[in-house]
Scaffold this motif. Structure first.
Motif, short mmCIF file in Angstrom:
data_model
loop_
_atom_site.label_atom_id
_atom_site.label_comp_id
_atom_site.label_asym_id
_atom_site.label_seq_id
_atom_site.Cartn_x
_atom_site.Cartn_y
_atom_site.Cartn_z
N MET A 246 0.86 -1.19 0.00
CA MET A 246 0.00 0.00 0.00
C MET A 246 0.89 1.22 0.00
N GLN B 145 -6.43 5.65 -3.88
CA GLN B 145 -6.62 5.18 -5.24
C GLN B 145 -5.91 6.05 -6.28
N VAL B 146 -4.66 6.33 -6.00
CA VAL B 146 -3.88 7.13 -6.93
C VAL B 146 -2.61 6.40 -7.35
N CYS B 147 -2.08 5.56 -6.46
CA CYS B 147 -0.79 4.94 -6.78
C CYS B 147 -0.96 3.57 -7.42
N GLY B 148 -2.03 2.88 -7.10
CA GLY B 148 -2.33 1.61 -7.74
C GLY B 148 -1.65 0.39 -7.15
N CYS C 150 -1.91 -1.12 -4.29
CA CYS C 150 -2.65 -2.01 -3.40
C CYS C 150 -3.64 -2.88 -4.15
S1 FES Z 1 -2.74 2.49 -1.78
FE1 FES Z 1 -2.48 3.69 -3.60
S2 FES Z 1 -4.14 3.03 -4.77
FE2 FES Z 1 -4.50 1.97 -2.94
#
Ligand code: FES
Ligand code: SF4
Ligand code: SF4
Lengths: 277, 218
Positions: free
Chosen positions: A87, A92-95, A97
């Motif tokens: 994580m 929902q920006v890094c992808g 997880c």
């Molecule tokens: S931790 Fe980055 S998208 Fe879920």
């Protein structure tokens, strides 16, 4: 909605309810059951393990995993190793997880327990299947970065001197490119693509980045090199048009549009490109 | 490259031939002259100069290529329709399933009617006996299992072709936008339904004069 009347009696409960997606469940539920597909080390057999974590409203999957990490005990009370996952941004920006939650690929940080329970109970967590599984829920997605290199998904600059203002783009182009720029290399599209498996197909993510760079006025200069990057045996022609990629992409990237635009570009390049040599 | 040729070969020559095939068969649908017209059409086809050469270059070779490479493509697939039950994903899988059905159906159909090589069923190639063409086909369609095989085979063919047109259009970068794809999709479905009706009608024309519609359109 029977709980509705009970709860309005107290102001505190009223405030509380406005944040709770499923008020009728909240009063009953004490625990969330989660089944996790685990692997102890690369190459080891996978196995399922059941967990039960205390329920709170608005839980997401990452907070459940954190609970398990704090107290790594299975549902039957047996001690076990903490579950491994990746994580980073939590929004929902890094992808990173990304995993398969209730059978569908998505980001675990934005996967909300209240909604998931309506789909399936217990909730299931599995690692993505199209990438090498390192341990538990963590996968190695370096393949996607190799693909970006293969298609030269960048714009060449020939020096550090000031190149002046760049060429102008129309608003429409800017808007379209912006959509492609949002890709976070999460791999959902590859996971859901029935054609993608190991290295037989480069996949929609890289093709969308070809489109992204080829639309750029400076990027156009090395357009042909990028096209050749997706014209090999593992190239764009492997797409089977199932269009799952565009349905699962969490950033709503118009992946199929990119594929079809690049179909057109590669066809023209394939038919007439050799005439330039 | 191989994949693009595969897509192209499905449209020309194979798709074009399919339409020609329907045209020839439909001669049998005339309520009175059906038998004679159909036999004449078979004779006319056989009278094409260099017919064997044309058949081999424009039908057998592309067919073999499309079939074998198609199976190879199918081999690579990892269907996931239950997890991702979107319509397009089903189309994707069905295209492959009908492909496999067609491999066997066309093999059977060729051996049976074109070459007459199925002992115990039919040993007279329709192409070589134009005078009896209608009769040979009719005799077989009277057997229920054969008729069922054909009804299923034709359904697969029409599906594979209609969806194949759509796939060709998008894979060759002709239809790109989402809305354009949707409209083209409906057009292909409409075309498929029309083909199927026509084809089933003419199939029954080998059982009763005029086919299912009883020569309604004459
Ligand atoms: S931790 Fe980055 S998208 Fe879920
Ligand atoms: S295109 Fe969408 S689904 Fe694919 S890697 Fe990028 S963000 Fe993820
Ligand atoms: S449209 Fe192509 S890239 Fe997208 S899921 Fe289907 S086969 Fe994969």
């Amino acid at each position: 909605m029977s709980t509705h009347t009970d709860r309005t009696s107290s102001t505190e409960a009223t405030a509380d309810r406005s944040y709770t997606p499923a008020p009728e469940r909240q009063s009953e539920r004490k625990f969330v059951d989660i089944r996790i597909k685990r692997r102890d080390r690369p190459g080891a057999e996978q196995r399922w393990e059941d967990f039960s974590v205390p329920y709170r409203p608005n839980l997401n999957i990452i907070s459940c995993l954190m609970d398990i990490q704090k107290n790594p005990v299975t549902k039957d009370g047996a001690k076990t190793t903490p579950v491994v996952w990746d994580m980073n941004c939590l929004e929902q920006v890094c992808g990173i997880c990304t995993m398969i939650v209730n059978g569908k690929v998505r980001q675990s940080c934005s996967a909300l327990v209240d909604q998931l329970l309506k789909e399936k109970d217990p909730i299931t967590l599995e690692p993505m299947t199209k990438f090498p599984n390192v341990r538990d829920l963590a996968v190695d997605r370096s393949r996607m970065f190799e693909h970006l290199k293969q298609v030269k998904a960048w714009i060449e600059i020939d020096g550090t001197h000031d190149l002046g203002a760049g060429p102008k783009m129309t608003q429409d182009e800017v808007a379209e490119r912006y959509a492609y720029s949002r890709c976070m290399t999460c791999g959902c599209c590859l996971e859901a693509c029935p054609q993608y498996d190991e290295d037989q197909y480069i996949g929609p993510q890289a093709i969308a980045q070809v489109r992204y760079q080829n639309m750029h006025p400076s990027g156009k200069m090395t357009r042909d090199e990028r096209l050749e990057g997706i014209m090999g045996d593992d190239g764009i022609t492997n797409c089977g048009n199932a269009q799952n990629c565009v349905r699962v992409c969490p950033m709503s990237i118009p992946l199929t549009k990119a594929i079809y635009e690049e179909n057109r570009e590669t066809i023209l390049h394939g038919l007439f490109g050799w005439l330039k040599r | 490259m191989l994949r693009k040729l595969h897509q192209l070969s499905g449209i020309v020559p194979l798709g074009a031939f399919l339409l020609e095939h329907l045209y020839t068969n439909s001669k049998a649908a005339h309520p009175e002259r059906g038998v004679a017209d159909f036999n004449q059409a078979v004779a006319d086809l056989q009278a094409i100069p260099y017919v064997l050469f044309i058949e081999i270059t424009f039908i057998f070779i592309p067919l073999l290529y499309h079939a074998v490479y198609g199976l190879f493509i199918t081999w690579e697939t990892r269907p996931n329709n239950l997890s991702y039950p979107y319509p397009r994903n089903w189309f994707y899988t069905i295209q492959r399933i009908t492909g496999i059905i067609l491999f066997f159906f066309i093999l059977f159909h060729l051996l049976n009617f074109r070459f007459g090589l199925i002992p115990g069923l039919n040993e007279r190639a329709v192409a070589h006996y134009p005078n009896e063409a209608y009769e040979i086909v009719s005799r077989e369609f009277q057997m229920l299992p054969i008729l069922i095989i054909y009804i299923i085979g034709i359904a697969s063919t029409v599906w594979h072709f209609a969806n194949g047109i759509w796939l060709f259009l998008v894979d060759w970068g002709i239809v790109i936008g989402e809305r354009a794809q949707r409209v083209t999709g409906y057009a292909c479905i409409g075309f498929g339904v029309l083909l199927y009706v026509l084809w089933i009608n003419v199939t029954f024309a080998f059982l009763r004069p005029g086919g299912l519609l009883g020569g309604l359109l004459y």
